[in-house]
Design a protein around this motif. Structure first.
Motif, PDB file in Angstrom:
ATOM      1  N   UNK A 157       0.834  -1.208   0.000  1.00  0.00           N
ATOM      2  CA  UNK A 157       0.000   0.000   0.000  1.00  0.00           C
ATOM      3  C   UNK A 157       0.867   1.254   0.000  1.00  0.00           C
ATOM      4  N   UNK A 158       1.978   1.221   0.733  1.00  0.00           N
ATOM      5  CA  UNK A 158       2.849   2.390   0.810  1.00  0.00           C
ATOM      6  C   UNK A 158       3.568   2.641  -0.513  1.00  0.00           C
ATOM      7  N   UNK A 159       3.896   1.580  -1.240  1.00  0.00           N
ATOM      8  CA  UNK A 159       4.523   1.761  -2.557  1.00  0.00           C
ATOM      9  C   UNK A 159       3.576   2.486  -3.511  1.00  0.00           C
ATOM     10  N   UNK A 160       2.292   2.272  -3.327  1.00  0.00           N
ATOM     11  CA  UNK A 160       1.305   2.949  -4.152  1.00  0.00           C
ATOM     12  C   UNK A 160       1.106   4.398  -3.726  1.00  0.00           C
ATOM     13  N   UNK A 161       1.119   4.650  -2.395  1.00  0.00           N
ATOM     14  CA  UNK A 161       0.802   5.983  -1.876  1.00  0.00           C
ATOM     15  C   UNK A 161       2.008   6.917  -1.814  1.00  0.00           C
ATOM     16  N   UNK A 162       3.191   6.376  -1.584  1.00  0.00           N
ATOM     17  CA  UNK A 162       4.355   7.241  -1.369  1.00  0.00           C
ATOM     18  C   UNK A 162       4.647   8.196  -2.527  1.00  0.00           C
ATOM     19  N   UNK A 163       4.469   7.777  -3.802  1.00  0.00           N
ATOM     20  CA  UNK A 163       4.706   8.762  -4.873  1.00  0.00           C
ATOM     21  C   UNK A 163       3.765   9.963  -4.802  1.00  0.00           C
ATOM     22  N   UNK A 164       2.579   9.777  -4.226  1.00  0.00           N
ATOM     23  CA  UNK A 164       1.614  10.874  -4.125  1.00  0.00           C
ATOM     24  C   UNK A 164       2.100  11.955  -3.165  1.00  0.00           C
ATOM     25  N   UNK A 165       2.939  11.568  -2.188  1.00  0.00           N
ATOM     26  CA  UNK A 165       3.407  12.551  -1.211  1.00  0.00           C
ATOM     27  C   UNK A 165       4.253  13.641  -1.864  1.00  0.00           C
ATOM     28  N   UNK A 166       4.895  13.312  -2.982  1.00  0.00           N
ATOM     29  CA  UNK A 166       5.778  14.283  -3.636  1.00  0.00           C
ATOM     30  C   UNK A 166       4.988  15.459  -4.205  1.00  0.00           C
ATOM     31  N   UNK A 167       3.710  15.238  -4.455  1.00  0.00           N
ATOM     32  CA  UNK A 167       2.880  16.315  -5.003  1.00  0.00           C
ATOM     33  C   UNK A 167       2.675  17.448  -3.997  1.00  0.00           C
ATOM     34  N   UNK A 168       2.907  17.156  -2.710  1.00  0.00           N
ATOM     35  CA  UNK A 168       2.655  18.164  -1.668  1.00  0.00           C
ATOM     36  C   UNK A 168       3.945  18.687  -1.050  1.00  0.00           C
ATOM     37  N   UNK A 169       5.064  18.345  -1.658  1.00  0.00           N
ATOM     38  CA  UNK A 169       6.360  18.810  -1.169  1.00  0.00           C
ATOM     39  C   UNK A 169       6.997  19.760  -2.171  1.00  0.00           C
ATOM     40  N   UNK A 170       7.643  20.844  -1.723  1.00  0.00           N
ATOM     41  CA  UNK A 170       7.671  21.294  -0.329  1.00  0.00           C
ATOM     42  C   UNK A 170       6.320  21.867   0.099  1.00  0.00           C
TER      43      UNK A 170
END
Length: 229
Positions: free
Chosen positions: A120-133
């Motif tokens: 599940x984290x492999x699927x979700x972790x790329x999405x976190x980059x959309x909110x960084x910084x």
């Protein structure tokens, strides 16, 4: 046979508090980075507080959501299988003991459990980059909501306990109180990073926290119920 409900919420809070050093290793870096993205100047402290609170609110909301999904399955299983309660209590107790052993740095077997959430984290972790910084509260909230799904032995240990609750809402509240227990250390990561790093490396604190988590796990194990069977 379930832990008394009136004990579960403060105990869940205490588990989160005791697991602070583990939280710092898993989420402390991203929490501290929220402050680094902000320009120092007038209103810095207010903006820093807003981002940290939004991030952690999203993280805790995810814990409650995961608990809701788990509880929907566990309550359904309990209604169809008489031994589901004992199985869940045993699993919850063992997970807490494993987390305590990891916290005290005696055995790191909990890492094998954390692998369960890796897909599940492999699927979700790329999405976190959309909110960084992160530049605003909305981004911090969304990032926290995603970060709450990071594979974490401490979260899984408490989820096992939340699954014991008699209702879906009480399971969600259990995880909410757990999340609130982790909040002081996560906020302090942004405000007092040096002090928190010292706490994380304090062996006495880690071993004491580990022992207390092991005791929670032993208390959860259904020894009496198993003997009666």
């Amino acid at each position: 046979m379930q832990p008394e409900l009136y004990l579960s919420y403060p105990s869940a809070f205490l588990i989160g508090l005791l697991g602070s050093t583990h939280c710092l290793g898993m989420c402390g870096g991203i929490s501290a980075s929220l402050s680094m993205a902000l320009p120092v100047g007038r209103g810095f402290r207010f903006r820093q507080t807003l981002l940290l609170l939004a991030f952690n609110f999203g993280r805790i909301a995810s814990y409650a959501l995961i608990a809701t999904l788990i509880a929907l399955l566990s309550t359904s299983a309990a209604s169809q299988w008489h031994g589901a309660g004992l199985a869940l209590m045993t699993l919850a107790g063992l997970l807490l003991i494993m987390m305590g052993l990891s916290m005290g740095q005696w055995w790191q077997g909990i890492r094998y459990i954390e692998r369960v959430g890796a897909p599940a984290w492999r699927f979700l972790s790329p999405l976190t980059r959309k909110f960084l910084p992160v530049h605003n509260g909305g981004q911090a909230l969304a990032l926290g909501a995603l970060w709450g799904w990071l594979p974490c032995g401490l979260v899984y240990s408490t989820l096992g306990w939340a699954a014991l609750q008699p209702t879906v809402s009480s399971a969600a509240l259990t995880m909410m109180f757990f999340g609130l227990g982790t909040l002081p250390s996560m906020l302090a990561t942004g405000f007092a990073a040096n002090w928190i790093r010292g706490l994380k490396s304090n062996q006495s604190f880690r071993k004491l926290s580990g022992l207390l988590l092991i005791l929670f796990g032993l208390w959860t194990l259904p020894f009496q119920a198993l003997l009666n069977h």
